[in-house]
Design an enzyme around this catalytic site. Sequence first.
Site, mmCIF file in Angstrom:
data_model
loop_
_atom_site.group_PDB
_atom_site.id
_atom_site.type_symbol
_atom_site.label_atom_id
_atom_site.label_comp_id
_atom_site.label_asym_id
_atom_site.label_seq_id
_atom_site.Cartn_x
_atom_site.Cartn_y
_atom_site.Cartn_z
ATOM 1 N N ARG A 46 -46.344 5.162 2.178
ATOM 2 C CA ARG A 46 -47.580 5.863 1.796
ATOM 3 C C ARG A 46 -48.632 5.626 2.869
ATOM 4 N NH1 ARG A 46 -50.775 3.206 -1.227
ATOM 5 N NH2 ARG A 46 -49.252 2.643 -2.833
ATOM 6 N N TYR A 98 -60.827 30.390 0.229
ATOM 7 C CA TYR A 98 -59.522 30.442 -0.448
ATOM 8 C C TYR A 98 -59.677 30.139 -1.955
ATOM 9 C CZ TYR A 98 -54.771 29.101 -1.720
ATOM 10 O OH TYR A 98 -53.558 29.011 -2.339
ATOM 11 N N ASP A 170 -61.739 25.263 7.760
ATOM 12 C CA ASP A 170 -60.369 25.605 7.362
ATOM 13 C C ASP A 170 -59.856 26.593 8.414
ATOM 14 O OD1 ASP A 170 -58.050 26.752 6.289
ATOM 15 O OD2 ASP A 170 -58.755 26.588 4.224
ATOM 16 N N LYS A 195 -48.608 27.704 5.822
ATOM 17 C CA LYS A 195 -48.727 29.042 6.377
ATOM 18 C C LYS A 195 -48.191 29.059 7.821
ATOM 19 C CE LYS A 195 -50.633 29.403 2.370
ATOM 20 N NZ LYS A 195 -52.076 29.309 2.128
HETATM 21 C C1 LIG Z 1 -52.922 28.563 1.185
HETATM 22 C C2 LIG Z 1 -54.259 28.151 1.625
HETATM 23 C C3 LIG Z 1 -54.816 26.936 1.214
HETATM 24 C C4 LIG Z 1 -54.112 26.014 0.240
HETATM 25 O O1 LIG Z 1 -52.961 25.461 0.796
HETATM 26 P P1 LIG Z 1 -51.633 25.077 -0.042
HETATM 27 O O2 LIG Z 1 -50.715 24.613 1.025
HETATM 28 O O3 LIG Z 1 -51.177 26.311 -0.749
HETATM 29 O O4 LIG Z 1 -52.021 24.001 -0.996
HETATM 30 C C5 LIG Z 1 -56.047 26.589 1.715
HETATM 31 N N1 LIG Z 1 -56.723 27.387 2.572
HETATM 32 C C6 LIG Z 1 -56.225 28.576 2.975
HETATM 33 C C7 LIG Z 1 -57.016 29.424 3.919
HETATM 34 C C8 LIG Z 1 -54.980 29.000 2.518
HETATM 35 O O5 LIG Z 1 -54.503 30.190 2.920
#
Ligand SMILES: *Cc1c(COP(=O)(O)O)cnc(C)c1O
Length: 377
Positions: A46, A98, A170, A195
């Site tokens: 961890r 998001y 982000d 992604k």
């Molecule tokens: C998908 C997404 C998230 C969340 O991520 P997860 O891996 O699904 O928990 C956060 N920000 C953006 C811009 C996203 O497309």
Amino acid sequence: MKRKTKLIHGGIPSDAATGAVSVPIYQVSTYKQEEVGVHKGYEYSRTGNPTRFALEELVKDLEEGRRGFAFGSGMAAITAVMMLFSSGDHVILTDDVYGGTYRVVSKVLNRIGIESTLVDTTNLDAIKEAIQPNTKALYVETPTNPLLKVTDLKAVSQLAKESSLLLIVDNTFSTPYWQTPIKFGADIVLHSATKYLGGHSDVVAGVVVVNDDKLGEDLHFVQNSTGGILGPQDSWLLIRGIKTLGLRMEATEANTKKIVDFLSGHPTVKKIYYPGLESHPQHEIAKAQSGGFGGMISFDVGSEEKATEVLRKVRYFTLAESLGAVESLISVPAKMTHASIPAERRAELGITDGLIRISVGIEDAEDLIEDLKEALA
Ligand SMILES: *Cc1c(COP(=O)(O)O)cnc(C)c1O
């Protein structure tokens, strides 16, 4: 090191113990100590794991920060970053952030006293007006999801510095291949690595890069305390995915431009959202701060019925949530990714029921265009 080289040779590119050119999956929870407290840098997975560490070093290098962290999902990464704040602190966020980020700040973090305000971060005056004495951070998503609004990173960074706010970005949609927010003054950059970084629809993960050693210590403390880490197998999958990020982003970019050209001339398409279009309100900013415009396009076909019909007809675009993978995906944000946002708020933002979002993959553009042509007919 140039960008594609860094994807391969950044971080810890091979295994020091064996010379293996792919960092092995250290599928292990604990580590033998020579004597009490004498170890090789790892005590318990961890706290730290060599495969995860290789990934964390790689993303640190890609985002040009001081320290990287890998989490079990993008939301775990975002939540851990928010855990840097305390009850009574206030955070300003981009308004069409998001959906999951909106949900965690408005339904979970609010319960433990972390306050938030959503503003249009393309408007500096709106940000200034939202700053309160207890505001600690500005959280920006750019480009946004699904309307692809672009925030001027240099300008918000300057404003954050003047107001002693942390700037959190982000960077999921642009990826460090096209955009490195730390260069513009961001303190923390985070991703849903599910992604583009992973890129193959086979792993859920999140990463964070911080540009300050103290922030690094604080975030490691949160990561180790709350435990939302990424496992070694998924860390390895991400390292593998990242090696081809450059090739994938270049191929995606080329396909996306061709699809935008096709959609631009189509009578059924009422409106297109894509930062690469000269008519996009923040086109010049996008051009200045990103090397590419990304593979996301949103377009309005006017009604829920039409959108449903298009989604039923497509063959190569897979009807699914998520984005940023080798296969092209299609969705209706109002009914899917953004369903957790109240209808009234969606209407305010412009996320209509006829809005379709596509994530362009790396198939042949001709097939993708043919598919859309038939679906829209
Ligand atoms: C998908 C997404 C998230 C969340 O991520 P997860 O891996 O699904 O928990 C956060 N920000 C953006 C811009 C996203 O497309």
